[in-house]
Design an enzyme around this catalytic site. Structure first.
Site, PDB file in Angstrom:
ATOM      1  N   TYR A 123       0.819  -1.209   0.000  1.00  0.00           N
ATOM      2  CA  TYR A 123       0.000   0.000   0.000  1.00  0.00           C
ATOM      3  C   TYR A 123       0.860   1.271   0.000  1.00  0.00           C
ATOM      4  O   TYR A 123       0.358   2.361   0.212  1.00  0.00           O
ATOM      5  CB  TYR A 123      -0.924   0.016   1.222  1.00  0.00           C
ATOM      6  CG  TYR A 123      -2.001  -1.047   1.227  1.00  0.00           C
ATOM      7  CD1 TYR A 123      -2.061  -2.023   0.240  1.00  0.00           C
ATOM      8  CD2 TYR A 123      -2.966  -1.082   2.218  1.00  0.00           C
ATOM      9  CE1 TYR A 123      -3.033  -3.000   0.251  1.00  0.00           C
ATOM     10  CE2 TYR A 123      -3.950  -2.059   2.237  1.00  0.00           C
ATOM     11  CZ  TYR A 123      -3.988  -3.017   1.252  1.00  0.00           C
ATOM     12  OH  TYR A 123      -4.960  -3.979   1.267  1.00  0.00           O
ATOM     13  N   LYS A 171       5.186 -14.342   4.693  1.00  0.00           N
ATOM     14  CA  LYS A 171       5.273 -15.266   3.559  1.00  0.00           C
ATOM     15  C   LYS A 171       6.748 -15.381   3.165  1.00  0.00           C
ATOM     16  O   LYS A 171       7.124 -15.312   1.984  1.00  0.00           O
ATOM     17  CB  LYS A 171       4.421 -14.764   2.387  1.00  0.00           C
ATOM     18  CG  LYS A 171       4.240 -15.779   1.257  1.00  0.00           C
ATOM     19  CD  LYS A 171       3.459 -17.019   1.662  1.00  0.00           C
ATOM     20  CE  LYS A 171       3.270 -17.948   0.469  1.00  0.00           C
ATOM     21  NZ  LYS A 171       2.599 -19.213   0.837  1.00  0.00           N
ATOM     22  N   ASP A 204      -0.979 -18.030   4.495  1.00  0.00           N
ATOM     23  CA  ASP A 204      -2.067 -18.899   4.054  1.00  0.00           C
ATOM     24  C   ASP A 204      -2.444 -19.897   5.141  1.00  0.00           C
ATOM     25  O   ASP A 204      -3.629 -20.173   5.371  1.00  0.00           O
ATOM     26  CB  ASP A 204      -1.716 -19.606   2.734  1.00  0.00           C
ATOM     27  CG  ASP A 204      -0.270 -20.067   2.654  1.00  0.00           C
ATOM     28  OD1 ASP A 204       0.599 -19.453   3.291  1.00  0.00           O
ATOM     29  OD2 ASP A 204      -0.003 -21.049   1.948  1.00  0.00           O
ATOM     30  N   ASP A 228      -4.363  -6.419   6.494  1.00  0.00           N
ATOM     31  CA  ASP A 228      -5.650  -5.945   5.998  1.00  0.00           C
ATOM     32  C   ASP A 228      -6.605  -7.123   5.813  1.00  0.00           C
ATOM     33  O   ASP A 228      -7.770  -7.094   6.238  1.00  0.00           O
ATOM     34  CB  ASP A 228      -5.441  -5.208   4.677  1.00  0.00           C
ATOM     35  CG  ASP A 228      -6.659  -4.420   4.235  1.00  0.00           C
ATOM     36  OD1 ASP A 228      -7.611  -4.300   5.026  1.00  0.00           O
ATOM     37  OD2 ASP A 228      -6.653  -3.916   3.103  1.00  0.00           O
TER      38      ASP A 228
END
Length: 332
Positions: A123, A171, A204, A228
């Site tokens: 972002y 990740k 995930d 988010d």
């Protein structure tokens, strides 16, 4: 007496803001309001989405309570929420997710707080579009400084509030540099907090864990995009965006907000649920050290939500926005 910047927002914003102010005043909150406009309302009235008068007010008063603002999807102006966060370096997005009696959910023991880095990641606004090849690139900027301060904020919150575990979401198995840096910084900082258990989860897997075992989590910290997504997932576990609070906090300024949308389809009908904004106002009162008033409002709100006949239509009742406010006031 604390003066705050009050931003009613767009759509249902003015209605739920009116209800929340009514409750705060009835509870004896030691507040004065400097009302300012932003978003579509400001554009219509003042010709600017983010007027200088709004920015000056926030700079002066340091604390704001904000209703929902409209951002077009895929076109038009950039998110005003993102702009305000970056303008005032509000690097902490804090989203408590807690089960509330009377709100039907699949789980009854959820109680975690999610810290989302608020100014970096995908972002940041670093995007490149190759017109000739029709390729869009988005850069996920992650810095050591940015990682350090949001992760430390999560650990400090855990220590202050008696939370036992901080879970860092990443990740790093695939995004080895950007996400890997975030994880590395988390592991380094964890050594400074031996009283807090530290663990990490790949994003995930974390999504699966949260919908299967949400009661296992306490304080969660993540980069911007992952945070988010996980914060909305967390809201879904406890009743949706209409009942959870949100705060954007920097080192000197804080903006407390309803995290749901402006719902223009029901604006003006007097049926919107003000719970999310009221919960955010409770967070604001605690930030201002008005603990007794915050506890009083929270107790009254939860007592009201526990009785479906006193709630708005989205929660199974048939009360208007202002009737719901009156019901909370009656329980003060």
């Amino acid at each position: 007496m604390a003066t705050i910047t009050l931003i009613p927002g767009d759509g249902i914003g003015p209605e739920i803001t009116e209800a929340v102010v009514k409750i705060l005043d009835a509870a004896g909150a030691d507040l004065q309001y400097d009302e300012q406009q932003a978003g579509l309302t400001a554009l219509r009235e003042e010709g600017d989405l983010i007027p200088e008068s709004l920015l000056d007010s926030i700079k002066t008063h340091k604390v704001a309570l904000k209703g929902p603002l409209t951002t077009p999807v895929g076109e038009g102006f950039r998110s005003i929420n993102v702009t305000l966060r970056q303008k005032f370096d509000l690097y902490q997005n804090v989203r408590p997710c807690r089960t509330i009696d009377g709100i039907k959910t699949r789980f009854d023991q959820v109680d975690f707080v999610l810290f989302r880095e608020n100014t970096e990641g995908l972002y940041s606004g670093f995007e490149i579009f190759d017109e000739r090849n029709q390729i869009a690139d988005g850069i996920a900027r992650v810095s050591r400084k940015g990682s350090e301060r949001i992760i430390r904020a999560a650990f400090e919150y855990a220590r202050k509030h008696g939370r036992k575990t901080v879970t860092l979401v990443h990740k790093a198995n695939i995004i080895k540099q950007a996400s890997g840096l975030f994880l590395t910084v988390g592991r380094e900082l964890a050594l400074e907090y031996p009283d807090i258990e530290f663990q990490d989860r790949i994003v995930d897997n974390m999504c699966m864990q949260m919908v299967m075992y949400p009661d296992r989590y306490d304080v969660i910290v993540a980069t911007n995009l992952f945070g988010d997504i996980l914060s909305d997932l967390g809201a879904g576990l406890v009743g949706g965006l209409g009942v959870v609070p949100g705060a954007n906090i920097g080192d000197g300024i804080a903006i407390f907000e309803a995290v749901h949308g402006s719902a223009p389809d029901i604006a003006g009908q007097g049926i919107a649920n003000p719970t999310a904004l009221l919960q955010s106002a409770i967070m604001m009162l605690r930030h201002l050290n008005q603990m007794e008033t915050a506890d009083k409002v929270e107790t009254a709100l939860f007592k009201t939500l526990a009785d479906q006949s006193k709630t708005t239509g989205d929660l199974g009742g048939n009360n208007s926005t202002q009737q719901f406010a009156d019901n909370v006031i009656a329980n003060l």
